[in-house]
Design an enzyme around this catalytic site. Structure first.
Site, mmCIF file in Angstrom:
data_model
loop_
_atom_site.group_PDB
_atom_site.id
_atom_site.type_symbol
_atom_site.label_atom_id
_atom_site.label_comp_id
_atom_site.label_asym_id
_atom_site.label_seq_id
_atom_site.Cartn_x
_atom_site.Cartn_y
_atom_site.Cartn_z
ATOM 1 N N THR A 145 -0.661 7.611 18.443
ATOM 2 C CA THR A 145 -1.494 8.071 18.130
ATOM 3 C C THR A 145 -2.094 8.346 17.026
ATOM 4 O OG1 THR A 145 0.062 9.988 18.094
ATOM 5 C CG2 THR A 145 -1.096 9.916 20.212
ATOM 6 N N ARG A 146 -3.421 9.175 16.616
ATOM 7 C CA ARG A 146 -4.054 9.063 14.969
ATOM 8 C C ARG A 146 -4.757 10.464 15.312
ATOM 9 N NH1 ARG A 146 -0.788 5.165 14.594
ATOM 10 N NH2 ARG A 146 -0.939 4.206 13.528
ATOM 11 N N TYR B 32 0.670 -1.391 -0.179
ATOM 12 C CA TYR B 32 0.017 0.417 -0.103
ATOM 13 C C TYR B 32 1.159 1.173 0.191
ATOM 14 C CZ TYR B 32 -4.183 3.124 1.462
ATOM 15 O OH TYR B 32 -4.702 4.350 1.711
ATOM 16 N N ARG C 149 0.552 10.321 14.406
ATOM 17 C CA ARG C 149 0.752 10.555 12.890
ATOM 18 C C ARG C 149 -0.596 12.174 12.725
ATOM 19 N NH1 ARG C 149 -2.414 6.254 9.402
ATOM 20 N NH2 ARG C 149 -0.210 5.668 9.347
ATOM 21 N N ASN D 251 -6.460 9.605 7.913
ATOM 22 C CA ASN D 251 -7.050 8.704 9.191
ATOM 23 C C ASN D 251 -8.718 9.379 8.614
ATOM 24 O OD1 ASN D 251 -5.121 7.922 9.862
ATOM 25 N ND2 ASN D 251 -6.043 6.199 10.372
HETATM 26 P P1 NAD Z 1 -12.488 1.895 -0.221
HETATM 27 O O1 NAD Z 1 -11.820 0.539 0.616
HETATM 28 O O2 NAD Z 1 -14.283 2.434 0.994
HETATM 29 O O3 NAD Z 1 -12.624 2.594 -1.099
HETATM 30 C C1 NAD Z 1 -11.981 2.155 -2.534
HETATM 31 C C2 NAD Z 1 -12.939 1.866 -3.696
HETATM 32 O O4 NAD Z 1 -11.816 1.231 -4.395
HETATM 33 C C3 NAD Z 1 -13.909 0.535 -2.993
HETATM 34 O O5 NAD Z 1 -15.450 0.896 -3.856
HETATM 35 C C4 NAD Z 1 -12.671 -0.753 -4.402
HETATM 36 O O6 NAD Z 1 -14.093 -1.451 -4.753
HETATM 37 C C5 NAD Z 1 -12.371 0.280 -5.252
HETATM 38 N N1 NAD Z 1 -11.717 -1.048 -6.002
HETATM 39 C C6 NAD Z 1 -10.333 -1.098 -5.072
HETATM 40 N N2 NAD Z 1 -9.444 -1.743 -6.472
HETATM 41 C C7 NAD Z 1 -10.130 -1.408 -7.853
HETATM 42 C C8 NAD Z 1 -9.507 -1.592 -8.937
HETATM 43 N N3 NAD Z 1 -8.492 -2.084 -8.728
HETATM 44 N N4 NAD Z 1 -10.154 -0.875 -9.950
HETATM 45 C C9 NAD Z 1 -11.581 -0.217 -10.070
HETATM 46 N N5 NAD Z 1 -11.435 -0.207 -8.304
HETATM 47 C C10 NAD Z 1 -10.874 -0.944 -7.159
HETATM 48 O O7 NAD Z 1 -11.127 2.895 0.535
HETATM 49 P P2 NAD Z 1 -12.114 4.432 1.358
HETATM 50 O O8 NAD Z 1 -11.462 4.187 2.961
HETATM 51 O O9 NAD Z 1 -12.988 4.876 0.329
HETATM 52 O O10 NAD Z 1 -10.441 5.274 -0.202
HETATM 53 C C11 NAD Z 1 -10.452 6.382 -0.851
HETATM 54 C C12 NAD Z 1 -9.621 6.264 -1.631
HETATM 55 O O11 NAD Z 1 -8.766 6.845 -0.964
HETATM 56 C C13 NAD Z 1 -8.233 5.104 -1.118
HETATM 57 O O12 NAD Z 1 -7.574 5.233 -2.338
HETATM 58 C C14 NAD Z 1 -7.499 5.215 -0.097
HETATM 59 O O13 NAD Z 1 -6.263 4.735 -0.215
HETATM 60 C C15 NAD Z 1 -7.764 6.892 0.261
HETATM 61 N N6 NAD Z 1 -7.746 6.970 1.403
HETATM 62 C C16 NAD Z 1 -8.232 6.818 2.371
HETATM 63 C C17 NAD Z 1 -8.266 6.906 3.660
HETATM 64 C C18 NAD Z 1 -9.534 6.720 4.801
HETATM 65 O O14 NAD Z 1 -8.820 7.044 5.948
HETATM 66 N N7 NAD Z 1 -10.080 6.100 4.131
HETATM 67 C C19 NAD Z 1 -6.395 7.314 4.009
HETATM 68 C C20 NAD Z 1 -6.011 7.442 3.582
HETATM 69 C C21 NAD Z 1 -6.379 7.581 2.248
HETATM 70 N N1 UDP Z 2 -6.414 0.034 15.978
HETATM 71 C C1 UDP Z 2 -6.928 -0.930 17.385
HETATM 72 N N2 UDP Z 2 -7.440 -1.947 17.712
HETATM 73 C C2 UDP Z 2 -7.864 -2.437 16.247
HETATM 74 C C3 UDP Z 2 -7.357 -1.677 14.597
HETATM 75 C C4 UDP Z 2 -6.767 -0.416 14.842
HETATM 76 O O1 UDP Z 2 -5.860 -0.262 18.347
HETATM 77 O O2 UDP Z 2 -9.206 -2.926 16.347
HETATM 78 C C5 UDP Z 2 -5.324 0.763 16.191
HETATM 79 C C6 UDP Z 2 -4.283 -0.043 14.701
HETATM 80 O O3 UDP Z 2 -2.915 -0.395 16.049
HETATM 81 C C7 UDP Z 2 -3.569 1.485 14.592
HETATM 82 C C8 UDP Z 2 -3.956 2.415 14.844
HETATM 83 O O4 UDP Z 2 -5.610 1.796 15.417
HETATM 84 O O5 UDP Z 2 -2.332 1.820 15.338
HETATM 85 C C9 UDP Z 2 -5.466 3.333 13.750
HETATM 86 O O6 UDP Z 2 -5.176 1.245 12.455
HETATM 87 P P1 UDP Z 2 -6.288 2.119 11.493
HETATM 88 O O7 UDP Z 2 -5.591 0.167 10.953
HETATM 89 O O8 UDP Z 2 -7.846 2.290 11.112
HETATM 90 O O9 UDP Z 2 -5.578 2.610 10.291
HETATM 91 P P2 UDP Z 2 -4.054 3.013 10.076
HETATM 92 O O10 UDP Z 2 -3.123 2.009 10.952
HETATM 93 O O11 UDP Z 2 -3.689 2.494 9.099
HETATM 94 O O12 UDP Z 2 -3.661 4.319 9.968
#
Ligand code: NAD
Ligand code: UDP
Length: 331
Positions: free
Chosen positions: A214-215, A149, A281, A178
């Protein structure tokens, strides 16, 4: 009577958590929206209300293959975002970020569309500076469980800036921190959805590690506002720009806050910390504030209360077993 729509906008990953909110918001303006998704983690339910909208079109498509459509703007969100989902098929995750970026940049080049990449705070890895500024190059393990990722997203950023330098395209790169809110997957392992579902079901709330990591959690409506402002900003603003909340909280504190807001009696328990879990973070959002006039406006308690209400409704409608079964089957 036909409606004149000013712009045709492609949203890849439009059936996912963030994508569905983005499609909904864009349809409120004078735009038509083409949602392209392979439904790896997205669902029809997320976009069900949009299917009747005359400006909305859905295409099942995997972005690792080229797409031939005519568009004015592209939001490239396609990519599984939760660790459980993106680690399920890590090779496909890297392909989605890298081949997906190449295909969508190629489409943008041909159609002269402006293109925005949904990048991530994960490009900072386990950050060496706090809070994170866009100038930080990151501290990422290139061969660990999260690398598919993190490195996929880093390579996508490289491609965006090389296309920009080489082909003078209009690019925008958002580093999303996040984000939480309604339509998160109930069972995708992300901390907010995990804690809320556990609290509502009266199950143990699982803190990974000692809970001091943290987040900073941004409510989805604020995040979408930031993405649209970035897309519509002047051409010189390419980013990368941090889009997220500067309100930092320890995971242990988040567990207590969610348990209290959900009026739950769940126990809070400790589980092992996953590999390469970042310690801290928090975004420095001064660049987004200066260039976009953007900052989140929803405080954590308000956003969490709305999210809890969403999951409560889902549990009432679907029942706990069906809800958890459906979400893991889809993954
Ligand atoms: P999500 O998993 O809910 O959505 C991702 C979508 O992409 C899904 O609908 C999935 O079916 C589609 N997808 C996956 N692979 C695909 C492919 N090869 N072709 C076409 N569609 C595909 O995730 P999200 O939380 O909505 O995240 C959306 C975007 O934002 C992602 O790129 C993610 O990396 C980025 N992002 C999200 C967060 C967050 O906190 N939610 C944080 C940082 C970055
Ligand atoms: N986390 C946790 N319990 C859970 C799920 C996640 O303590 O049931 C923690 C995880 O280890 C991380 C933080 O929460 O430190 C955020 O996790 P998440 O997967 O949501 O996002 P990311 O690590 O990608 O920021």
């Amino acid at each position: 009577m036909s409606v004149h729509l000013e712009k045709r906008i492609l949203v890849t990953g439009g059936a996912g958590f963030l994508g569905s909110h983005l499609c909904e918001r864009l349809l409120g303006g004078r735009t038509s929206v083409l949602c392209a998704d392979n439904f790896f983690t997205g669902s029809r339910r997320n976009i069900q209300p949009l299917l009747q909208h005359p400006g909305f079109e859905l295409v099942r498509h995997d972005v690792t293959f080229p797409l031939y459509v005519e568009v004015d703007q592209i939001y490239n969100l396609a990519c599984p975002a939760s660790p459980i989902h993106y680690q399920r098929d890590p090779v496909q995750t890297t392909k989605t970020s890298v081949h997906g970026a190449i295909n969508m940049l190629g489409l943008a080049k041909r159609t002269k569309a402006r293109i925005l990449q949904a990048s991530t705070s994960e490009v900072y890895g386990d950050p060496l500076f706090h809070p994170q500024k866009e100038e930080h190059w990151g501290n990422v393990n290139p061969i660990g469980a999260r690398s598919c990722y993190d490195e996929g997203k880093r390579c996508a950023e490289t491609l965006f800036f090389d296309y920009w330098r080489q082909h003078r395209m209009e690019i925008k790169v958002a580093r999303i921190f996040n984000t939480y809110g309604p339509r998160m997957h109930p069972n995708d392992g992300r901390v907010v959805s995990n804690f809320i579902v556990q609290a509502l079901l009266g199950r143990d709330i699982t803190i990974f590690g000692d809970g001091s990591q943290t987040r900073s959690f941004c409510y989805v409506d604020d995040l979408i506002d930031g993405l649209i402002r970035l897309m519509d900003s002047s051409a010189e603003v390419t980013g990368p720009l941090n889009i997220g909340s500067p309100e930092e909280i320890a995971i242990g504190e988040l567990a207590t806050a969610i348990r209290d807001l959900a009026r739950s009696k769940s126990r809070i328990i400790i589980r092992p910390l996953p590999e390469d879990d970042p310690r801290r973070r928090r975004p420095d959002i001064s660049a987004a504030q200066r260039l976009l006039g953007w900052a989140p406006s929803t405080d954590l308690r308000t956003g969490l209360s709305r999210t809890i209400a969403y999951f409560e409704q889902l549990l009432v409608e679907q029942g706990s077993a069906a809800l958890l079964e459906e979400s893991s089957a889809r993954a």
